[in-house]
Design a protein around this motif. Structure first.
Motif, PDB file in Angstrom:
ATOM      1  N   LEU A   1       8.764  12.555   3.479  1.00 63.72           N
ATOM      2  CA  LEU A   1       9.764  12.019   2.568  1.00 63.72           C
ATOM      3  C   LEU A   1      10.578  10.924   3.255  1.00 63.72           C
ATOM      4  N   GLN A   2      10.609   9.767   2.630  1.00 68.21           N
ATOM      5  CA  GLN A   2      11.314   8.621   3.180  1.00 68.21           C
ATOM      6  C   GLN A   2      12.223   8.043   2.113  1.00 68.21           C
ATOM      7  N   LEU A   3      12.984   7.033   2.481  1.00 70.68           N
ATOM      8  CA  LEU A   3      13.862   6.350   1.537  1.00 70.68           C
ATOM      9  C   LEU A   3      13.048   5.765   0.382  1.00 70.68           C
ATOM     10  N   ASN A   4      11.832   5.299   0.662  1.00 75.73           N
ATOM     11  CA  ASN A   4      10.979   4.745  -0.400  1.00 75.73           C
ATOM     12  C   ASN A   4      10.761   5.760  -1.515  1.00 75.73           C
ATOM     13  N   HIS A   5      10.616   7.023  -1.156  1.00 79.71           N
ATOM     14  CA  HIS A   5      10.417   8.073  -2.157  1.00 79.71           C
ATOM     15  C   HIS A   5      11.620   8.159  -3.097  1.00 79.71           C
ATOM     16  N   LEU A   6      12.801   8.108  -2.529  1.00 79.52           N
ATOM     17  CA  LEU A   6      14.012   8.226  -3.336  1.00 79.52           C
ATOM     18  C   LEU A   6      14.194   7.013  -4.244  1.00 79.52           C
ATOM     19  N   VAL A   7      13.862   5.829  -3.730  1.00 77.92           N
ATOM     20  CA  VAL A   7      13.988   4.607  -4.516  1.00 77.92           C
ATOM     21  C   VAL A   7      13.015   4.628  -5.702  1.00 77.92           C
ATOM     22  N   LEU A   8      11.816   5.139  -5.491  1.00 69.12           N
ATOM     23  CA  LEU A   8      10.799   5.126  -6.539  1.00 69.12           C
ATOM     24  C   LEU A   8      10.831   6.346  -7.450  1.00 69.12           C
ATOM     25  N   LEU A   9      11.676   7.325  -7.158  1.00 65.59           N
ATOM     26  CA  LEU A   9      11.698   8.542  -7.957  1.00 65.59           C
ATOM     27  C   LEU A   9      12.054   8.274  -9.421  1.00 65.59           C
ATOM     28  N   GLY A  10      13.059   7.435  -9.673  1.00 64.44           N
ATOM     29  CA  GLY A  10      13.461   7.121 -11.053  1.00 64.44           C
ATOM     30  C   GLY A  10      12.337   6.478 -11.852  1.00 64.44           C
ATOM     31  N   PRO A  11      11.803   5.338 -11.374  1.00 67.17           N
ATOM     32  CA  PRO A  11      10.701   4.714 -12.113  1.00 67.17           C
ATOM     33  C   PRO A  11       9.471   5.620 -12.227  1.00 67.17           C
ATOM     34  N   ALA A  12       9.177   6.372 -11.185  1.00 62.24           N
ATOM     35  CA  ALA A  12       8.014   7.265 -11.235  1.00 62.24           C
ATOM     36  C   ALA A  12       8.221   8.357 -12.273  1.00 62.24           C
TER      37      ALA A  12
ATOM     38  N   ILE B   1      10.008   8.095 -15.070  1.00 63.17           N
ATOM     39  CA  ILE B   1       9.843   7.458 -16.382  1.00 63.17           C
ATOM     40  C   ILE B   1       8.368   7.218 -16.684  1.00 63.17           C
ATOM     41  N   ILE B   2       7.630   6.705 -15.722  1.00 64.91           N
ATOM     42  CA  ILE B   2       6.206   6.437 -15.921  1.00 64.91           C
ATOM     43  C   ILE B   2       5.445   7.754 -16.109  1.00 64.91           C
ATOM     44  N   GLY B   3       5.743   8.741 -15.282  1.00 63.64           N
ATOM     45  CA  GLY B   3       5.058  10.030 -15.389  1.00 63.64           C
ATOM     46  C   GLY B   3       5.286  10.686 -16.737  1.00 63.64           C
ATOM     47  N   LEU B   4       6.522  10.678 -17.211  1.00 64.63           N
ATOM     48  CA  LEU B   4       6.817  11.264 -18.526  1.00 64.63           C
ATOM     49  C   LEU B   4       6.171  10.449 -19.639  1.00 64.63           C
ATOM     50  N   GLY B   5       6.140   9.127 -19.470  1.00 65.98           N
ATOM     51  CA  GLY B   5       5.478   8.278 -20.463  1.00 65.98           C
ATOM     52  C   GLY B   5       3.999   8.584 -20.569  1.00 65.98           C
ATOM     53  N   ILE B   6       3.358   8.815 -19.445  1.00 67.84           N
ATOM     54  CA  ILE B   6       1.935   9.149 -19.445  1.00 67.84           C
ATOM     55  C   ILE B   6       1.726  10.549 -20.010  1.00 67.84           C
ATOM     56  N   LEU B   7       2.558  11.482 -19.612  1.00 74.85           N
ATOM     57  CA  LEU B   7       2.421  12.857 -20.084  1.00 74.85           C
ATOM     58  C   LEU B   7       2.569  12.936 -21.603  1.00 74.85           C
ATOM     59  N   TYR B   8       3.473  12.155 -22.150  1.00 74.77           N
ATOM     60  CA  TYR B   8       3.722  12.169 -23.596  1.00 74.77           C
ATOM     61  C   TYR B   8       3.127  10.940 -24.281  1.00 74.77           C
TER      62      TYR B   8
ATOM     63  N   MET C   1       0.830  -1.196   0.000  1.00 74.19           N
ATOM     64  CA  MET C   1       0.000   0.000   0.000  1.00 74.19           C
ATOM     65  C   MET C   1       0.874   1.259   0.000  1.00 74.19           C
ATOM     66  N   ASN C   2       1.934   1.244   0.803  1.00 75.66           N
ATOM     67  CA  ASN C   2       2.805   2.411   0.893  1.00 75.66           C
ATOM     68  C   ASN C   2       3.494   2.690  -0.445  1.00 75.66           C
ATOM     69  N   LEU C   3       3.937   1.637  -1.125  1.00 76.13           N
ATOM     70  CA  LEU C   3       4.600   1.831  -2.416  1.00 76.13           C
ATOM     71  C   LEU C   3       3.627   2.346  -3.472  1.00 76.13           C
ATOM     72  N   LEU C   4       2.390   1.895  -3.420  1.00 75.97           N
ATOM     73  CA  LEU C   4       1.381   2.387  -4.362  1.00 75.97           C
ATOM     74  C   LEU C   4       1.114   3.869  -4.110  1.00 75.97           C
ATOM     75  N   LEU C   5       0.986   4.238  -2.860  1.00 76.97           N
ATOM     76  CA  LEU C   5       0.767   5.643  -2.503  1.00 76.97           C
ATOM     77  C   LEU C   5       1.925   6.517  -2.986  1.00 76.97           C
ATOM     78  N   ILE C   6       3.140   6.098  -2.701  1.00 77.70           N
ATOM     79  CA  ILE C   6       4.315   6.878  -3.102  1.00 77.70           C
ATOM     80  C   ILE C   6       4.425   6.934  -4.623  1.00 77.70           C
ATOM     81  N   SER C   7       4.122   5.832  -5.296  1.00 80.76           N
ATOM     82  CA  SER C   7       4.166   5.820  -6.764  1.00 80.76           C
ATOM     83  C   SER C   7       3.178   6.819  -7.342  1.00 80.76           C
ATOM     84  N   CYS C   8       1.949   6.814  -6.850  1.00 82.76           N
ATOM     85  CA  CYS C   8       0.943   7.780  -7.318  1.00 82.76           C
ATOM     86  C   CYS C   8       1.423   9.208  -7.057  1.00 82.76           C
ATOM     87  N   GLN C   9       1.969   9.424  -5.881  1.00 84.97           N
ATOM     88  CA  GLN C   9       2.439  10.754  -5.488  1.00 84.97           C
ATOM     89  C   GLN C   9       3.547  11.242  -6.413  1.00 84.97           C
ATOM     90  N   LEU C  10       4.528  10.406  -6.662  1.00 83.61           N
ATOM     91  CA  LEU C  10       5.669  10.829  -7.468  1.00 83.61           C
ATOM     92  C   LEU C  10       5.326  10.939  -8.949  1.00 83.61           C
TER      93      LEU C  10
END
Length: 171
Positions: free
Chosen positions: A137-148, A150-157, A1-10
Motif C-alpha cells: 500500500l502506497q500513496l498512489n493507492h490512496l490517490v486512486l481509491l476514489g476514481p477506482a 467510481i469506476i468499479g461501481l460503474g462496471i458492477l452496475y 505501469m504502476n498506476l495501471l496496476l493499482i487501478s486494476c487492483q482497486l
C-alpha cells in the motif's frame, strides 16, 4: 505501469467487496438466483454455493490487497466461472435477475457478460503487471481509491446504468 496496476487492483477490489457485501445481506435471495443455472444435482445445494461464492469474493478482496498477484489470478478464475454461469442462464432462456451485485433486479443479459469480460481483462492485466512489480500500500493507492471506486461501481452496475440511460435523453 504502476498506476495501471493499482487501478486494476482497486477497481477489482471495489467490485468484489461491494458484490460480496450485497450478497451476504440477503444470501437466500442470491442462492435462489443461482439455482436456475446450476446442474440439477448441484441446484439443491444452491445455498451452500451462495455461501462459497461470498467467501471466495471476500477472500479475493483480501488477496488483491495483500498478495495482489494471487488476488488477480483468483479474480480471473472467479470471473471465468461467473461468466460461464451467466452464459448458461442466458442460453436457458430463464428470465432471472443476475444476482451479481446481490440485490439487483436486472435480468441476466449480454451486458453482464461484457462487464465480466472487461473485469477479466483487468484481472489478466493486473496479474501480468503485478508479476513485475514489488510493493505494498502506497500513496498512489490512496490517490486512486476514489476514481477506482467510481469506476468499479460503474462496471458492477453496468446493466442498471444502461437501463437508466435508455430511459433518459442520452440513449
Amino acid at each position: 505501469m504502476n498506476l495501471l496496476l493499482i487501478s486494476c487492483q482497486l477497481i477489482l477490489t471495489v467490485v468484489f467487496l461491494v458484490s460480496a457485501i450485497f450478497k451476504v445481506r440477503d444470501i437466500d435471495t442470491f442462492a435462489g438466483r443461482v439455482r436456475p443455472a446450476l446442474p440439477s444435482r448441484v441446484a439443491r445445494h444452491s445455498y451452500s454455493v451462495g455461501v462459497l461464492v461470498v467467501f471466495l469474493e471476500f477472500a479475493t478482496v483480501v488477496l488483491l490487497l495483500f498478495v495482489p498477484y494471487v488476488g488477480f489470478l483468483e479474480s480471473a478464475v472467479l470471473l471465468i466461472a461467473f461468466t460461464v454461469h451467466l452464459v448458461r442462464v442466458i442460453r436457458s432462456g430463464v428470465q432471472v435477475p443476475c444476482g451479481c451485485a446481490g440485490s439487483s433486479e436486472a435480468p441476466t443479459s449480454r451486458v453482464h457478460v461484457v462487464r465480466n469480460l472487461l473485469l477479466l481483462v483487468m484481472a489478466v492485466t493486473g496479474s501480468s503487471l503485478s508479476a513485475l512489480a514489488v510493493g505494498h500500500l502506497q500513496l498512489n493507492h490512496l490517490v486512486l481509491l476514489g476514481p477506482a471506486t467510481i469506476i468499479g461501481l460503474g462496471i458492477l452496475y453496468l446493466q442498471e446504468l444502461t437501463d437508466l440511460l435508455k430511459g433518459g435523453i442520452l440513449l
